[in-house]
Design a protein around this motif. Structure first.
Motif, PDB file in Angstrom:
ATOM      1  N   VAL A 288       0.866  -1.169   0.000  1.00 37.83           N
ATOM      2  CA  VAL A 288       0.000   0.000   0.000  1.00 37.83           C
ATOM      3  C   VAL A 288       0.912   1.231   0.000  1.00 37.83           C
ATOM      4  O   VAL A 288       1.790   1.379   0.851  1.00 37.83           O
ATOM      5  CB  VAL A 288      -0.960   0.003   1.210  1.00 37.83           C
TER       6      VAL A 288
ATOM      7  N   LEU B  88       1.513   5.128   0.426  1.00 38.22           N
ATOM      8  CA  LEU B  88       0.910   6.282   1.104  1.00 38.22           C
ATOM      9  C   LEU B  88       1.561   7.592   0.684  1.00 38.22           C
ATOM     10  O   LEU B  88       1.160   8.653   1.179  1.00 38.22           O
ATOM     11  CB  LEU B  88       1.042   6.121   2.624  1.00 38.22           C
TER      12      LEU B  88
ATOM     13  N   GLU C 180      -6.024  10.542   5.365  1.00 37.39           N
ATOM     14  CA  GLU C 180      -6.246   9.658   4.214  1.00 37.39           C
ATOM     15  C   GLU C 180      -5.348   8.432   4.303  1.00 37.39           C
ATOM     16  O   GLU C 180      -5.765   7.308   4.012  1.00 37.39           O
ATOM     17  CB  GLU C 180      -5.972  10.431   2.937  1.00 37.39           C
TER      18      GLU C 180
ATOM     19  N   HIS D 176      -6.351   4.349   4.475  1.00 41.88           N
ATOM     20  CA  HIS D 176      -5.854   3.358   3.527  1.00 41.88           C
ATOM     21  C   HIS D 176      -5.144   2.214   4.246  1.00 41.88           C
ATOM     22  O   HIS D 176      -5.269   1.046   3.846  1.00 41.88           O
ATOM     23  CB  HIS D 176      -4.898   4.028   2.535  1.00 41.88           C
TER      24      HIS D 176
END
Length: 904
Positions: free
Chosen positions: A833, A835, A842, A846
């Motif tokens: 993931v 970022l 946000e 996530h």
């Protein structure tokens, strides 16, 4: 649509002895008299239905109809009533069949085409839309019986559904007419198809070819005009039903001998028909007219077909309406939790098992009951399966648990020999409402409707239900209250028969009491031998004495609570009631002096009579109360015994669950503790092994391995239970008890029980625990150790632990090298993931979504970059608190700006 059902049945007067040859005038007079009686009976029956508020009950039923015909029939109160007991029984059988199906049928597409059929019969040519309505109705009616046949075959309900199947089985569904309509018409586009006739097909073919030639010619002409500057763009259009082209007014010379058909609003453009197109346009007009004439011919022929089949179509609509009303009655029965009534056959003297002609328990007025039920629109018609015994009770469980206390349920208990029932009691006590409820129940049963009652309602079939209820005063007809009542009763007596039900409210009221009593008694004496049943309400105590001299009379009283001075709206059969006028006046708030003076006058005028009536009423009430109290005590005692046994079993079951959970938790804790100890010791050995491995030569490696393995084996051996425990567990698994011996029952949470019978051949034994005796298997019995009445040892649980401890080494190794279960830690696009570039909020969202979406024992690469470090701090804070994160590794030289999280 209105059904042509006649529900008036009456018996003519007995014929007189003929002493002379009747003349034509005498015969005509007898016919007119009979006709007049029929009209009078119909008028009185119609008036009674309004008095009993039958139209309002039909309005209730309208909410459950599925067709416009059913809606009209219910809203106008024109639903059929059985002409005979057999017809009423058939209607009830249809309702019961619909209740058993408990699945709504699809009535979509069925329309009331009666007006369309009548128009065809009168010679009108029907439109395409009207013909299509007939076609849809025929097809939907045929689909209706297909649905019934499918449901009955799938659910094995053929016999139960037969009353509904019989309605449509003998119908002519006019499939030939439906196919003709389908062949000739396109109902989606409302046009007549080419294949409807050869002539129409030829005309349309020629018209199509002519139109193609005409359009091609006009396009060429319009293109020449455009090229000559006569128009901005080529345009072919239609004006005055003729094809033409557009041209500027200044360029008319481009179309010599052309005909101007129209002009634009500004006059700058003309729409002209070129000379070359005149013949083709004329042909188009002729072909168009021929096409319309041929279409009208086809529609006329189809209209004639419908007119010739008008009787079959109307008969089919009547049968569809009958099915719709049957399902509406079934839905209404479910809505009010109704039960199926039964008829008392004949004169009700055939019943060996029934001593009552009218036997209704807990009847509630359907209109009063409506306020306590959900709206029909809120009902869900789920197609859940229902048991077949729902013919007599639709929703017994709902009715028992959620029965409404309003309106007050009324019981009707009238014997076979009773012909006249006199109901007495206080004002506002429910006499009139109860009488109306009985009349309405008889009408509903004749119409095939279920009753909002309990158990199995039973009452006779009445040909006429005639009522005189309410104030008959009329200033227009110069009638007083008494005159109005007497006039109505006089007409009722003219048409009654031995199968009629007569309801008279406040008989003999509105005149001198002595004359009113005399006239009322005479009327009741007349009715007792001329009707099936008469129910009257009165305040005249003398009418209640008729029972003393004639067994065909019965008394009933509306109960009145002397404690609360309020009516209870319940009927006390066999009792005489008082008006309780003074008590009611006292509750309203009358002056006490007025009440006391009135009581003095009552005692002064009729002291003996009043005391006698009071004593009779009190005696009846006390006997009824004693009987009910005795029954209540018996029921309470039985309920107490059942609840005591239930609570005992429930407590034992609850204690069993608690003890089992506690033992499991304790055992888990012990095993986890032992596992930690073993893992710690093995980790120490492994660590020592790794440290010594760096300084150990190759020759000493085998000796170091053997030493480490020996240490691990000794640890496992030290935490392994002895074989004696396992042997004891196996030996005690099967025990043969003796009578009177105290044993441990596994099925009762290892409770102690006493053996009351020797073991049987099927390896079972009867034991007693408290008040409970139960037969259990020998495998579920354990003997008490050393004769002490204590719980058996935890050998069974220790046996389970042996298997677990045998694998301590593998468990320890798995715990030590826990990261191995995560597989190779290789970063891919699926387990990463990114970022970078996100805000903290946000990025947090996530990360949480990525963790929650990952499976067990998986790895997640979180790329936060090497910027200010805010994202990295937030990620680490989140991973430290998240319950699914086992551990995490911060960035390394091989993974700059990335944190690796290990998920449970």
């Amino acid at each position: 649509m209105k059904l042509g059902h006649t529900f008036i049945l009456w018996n003519t007067l007995p014929p007189q002895r003929i002493l002379f040859r009747p003349t034509a005038t005498a015969t005509l007079s007898a016919t007119e008299s009979k006709t007049n009686l029929i009209k009078l009976a119909e008028s009185l029956q119609s008036s009674t239905l309004k008095i009993l508020e039958w139209p309002s009950v039909c309005s209730q039923l309208s909410a459950f109809t599925s067709t416009s015909m059913g809606l009209y029939a219910t809203q106008t109160a024109s639903i059929p009533l059985g002409q005979t007991p057999a017809e009423s029984a058939r209607l009830l059988a249809q309702t019961s069949a619909a209740v058993a199906i408990y699945r709504p049928l699809d009535f979509s597409g069925i329309e009331d085409v009666t007006a369309i059929v009548d128009a065809a019969v009168s010679g009108e040519i029907l439109s395409i839309g009207e013909l299509c309505s007939v076609r849809r109705t025929l097809r939907s009616a045929r689909f209706l019986i297909e649905q019934l046949e499918e449901i009955s075959s799938r659910s094995n309900l053929y016999e139960r559904c037969s009353p509904l199947l019989e309605i449509l089985q003998n119908c002519n569904f006019l499939m030939d007419l439906e196919q003709k309509l389908e062949f000739c018409l396109d109902c989606n586009f409302s046009v007549v198809l080419d294949r409807a006739s050869e002539e129409l097909e030829i005309i349309r073919f020629e018209r199509k070819r002519n139109m193609e030639n005409l359009e091609l010619m006009l396009k060429q002409i319009s293109s020449r005009i455009f090229q000559a500057g006569g128009i901005d763009r080529p345009l072919v259009t239609r004006r005055r039903s003729r094809m033409c082209v557009a041209i500027r007014t200044t360029h008319r010379s481009l179309l010599p001998k052309g005909v101007v058909l129209d002009s634009s609003s500004s006059g700058a453009t003309h729409y002209m028909e070129p000379r070359e197109a005149i013949d083709l346009n004329n042909l188009e007009v002729r072909l168009s007219n021929s096409e319309k004439m041929e279409e009208q011919t086809i529609l006329s022929l189809l209209s004639v077909e419908i007119a010739e089949s008008s009787r079959q179509i109307k008969y089919l609509l009547d049968r569809v309406l009958e099915v719709d009303l049957a399902f509406a009655r079934a839905a209404h029965a479910r809505w009010m939790n109704g039960v199926c009534p039964s008829f008392c056959s004949g004169n009700c003297v055939d019943s060996e098992h029934y001593s009552l002609s009218v036997d209704i328990d807990g009847m509630q007025h359907p209109l009063l009951l409506e306020s306590s039920l959900s709206k029909p629109s809120d009902l869900s018609t789920t197609s859940s399966s229902r048991s077949l015994d729902q013919e007599t009770r639709v929703t017994e469980s709902v009715k028992v648990s959620g029965a409404s206390s309003f309106p007050v349920p009324v019981d009707f208990k009238i014997g076979n020999e009773i012909k006249v029932v006199v109901i007495s009691g206080p004002n506002t006590g429910g006499k009139t409402a109860s009488m109306k409820t009985l009349g309405l129940a008889s009408i509903m049963m004749k119409a095939g409707m279920y009753l909002p009652a309990q158990n199995h309602p039973r009452l006779p079939w009445f040909d006429l239900v005639l009522a005189d209820i309410g104030d008959r005063q009329s200033l227009e007809q110069s009638l007083s209250t008494f005159s109005g009542h007497i006039s109505q009763i006089c007409e009722i007596l003219k048409v009654t028969s031995e199968r009629s039900l007569v309801l008279l409210d406040e008989i003999g009221s509105g005149t001198d009491p002595s004359e009113g009593v005399a006239l009322s008694a005479s009327i009741l004496q007349y009715l007792k031998s001329r009707v099936n049943l008469a129910v009257v309400t009165t305040h005249y105590a003398d009418l209640t004495r008729l029972k003393e001299n004639d067994a065909r009379f019965e008394n009933a009283a509306m109960e009145f609570s002397l404690e609360s001075l309020q009516p209870t709206f319940r009927i006390l059969w066999g009792s005489k009631g008082e008006s309780n006028a003074l008590s009611i006046a006292k509750t309203i708030g009358f002056n006490e002096k007025i009440i006391e003076r009135a009581q003095h006058w009552v005692q002064k005028l009729t002291p003996e009579k009043m005391q006698k009536f009071k004593s009779l009423l009190y005696q009846s009430l006390s006997e009824e109360r004693s009987r009910l109290e005795t029954q209540a005590k018996k029921a309470e005692s039985l309920h107490s015994d059942i609840m005591e046994l239930y609570n005992e079993i429930h407590d034992e079951a609850g204690d069993l669950d608690v003890r089992e959970a506690a033992l499991k938790a304790k055992e888990t804790q012990q095993i986890q503790h032992e596992l930690k100890v073993v893992k710690s010791k093995i980790d120490t050995i492994v660590q020592d092994f790794e440290n010594q491995l760096r300084t150990t030569s190759t020759d000493e490696l085998n000796m170091l391995l053997n030493k480490s393995e020996s240490s691990i084996a000794s640890i496992i051996q030290a935490h392994q239970p002895s074989q004696d425990v396992l042997a004891d567990e196996t030996a005690s698994s099967f025990h043969i008890p003796q009578i009177g011996e105290r044993v441990v029952i596994k099925g009762l949470g290892s409770k102690l029980a006493t053996v009351v019978e020797a073991p049987a051949d099927d390896n079972t034994v009867l034991v007693q625990y408290g008040k409970i005796k139960v037969r259990v298997k020998l495998s579920n019995i354990n003997a008490l150790s050393d004769g002490n009445e204590t719980m058996p040892s935890r050998s069974g649980r220790q046996g389970k632990r042996v298997t677990r401890l045998k694998n301590l080494k593998s468990l320890s190794e798995t715990g030590k090298d826990e990261e191995v279960s995560y597989g190779p830690v290789v970063q891919t696009s699926k387990n990463s993931v990114d970022l970078r570039g996100m805000r903290v909020e946000e990025a947090t969202l996530h990360v949480e979504m990525a963790i929650n979406s990952r499976g067990s024992n998986s790895v997640l690469f979180i790329i936060h970059g090497m910027g200010t470090g805010v994202l990295k701090e937030r990620v680490i804070e989140l991973l430290q608190k998240h319950p699914r994160i086992t551990k995490f590794e911060q960035e390394s030289p091989m993974n700059y700006g990335c944190t690796v999280a290990y998920i449970k």
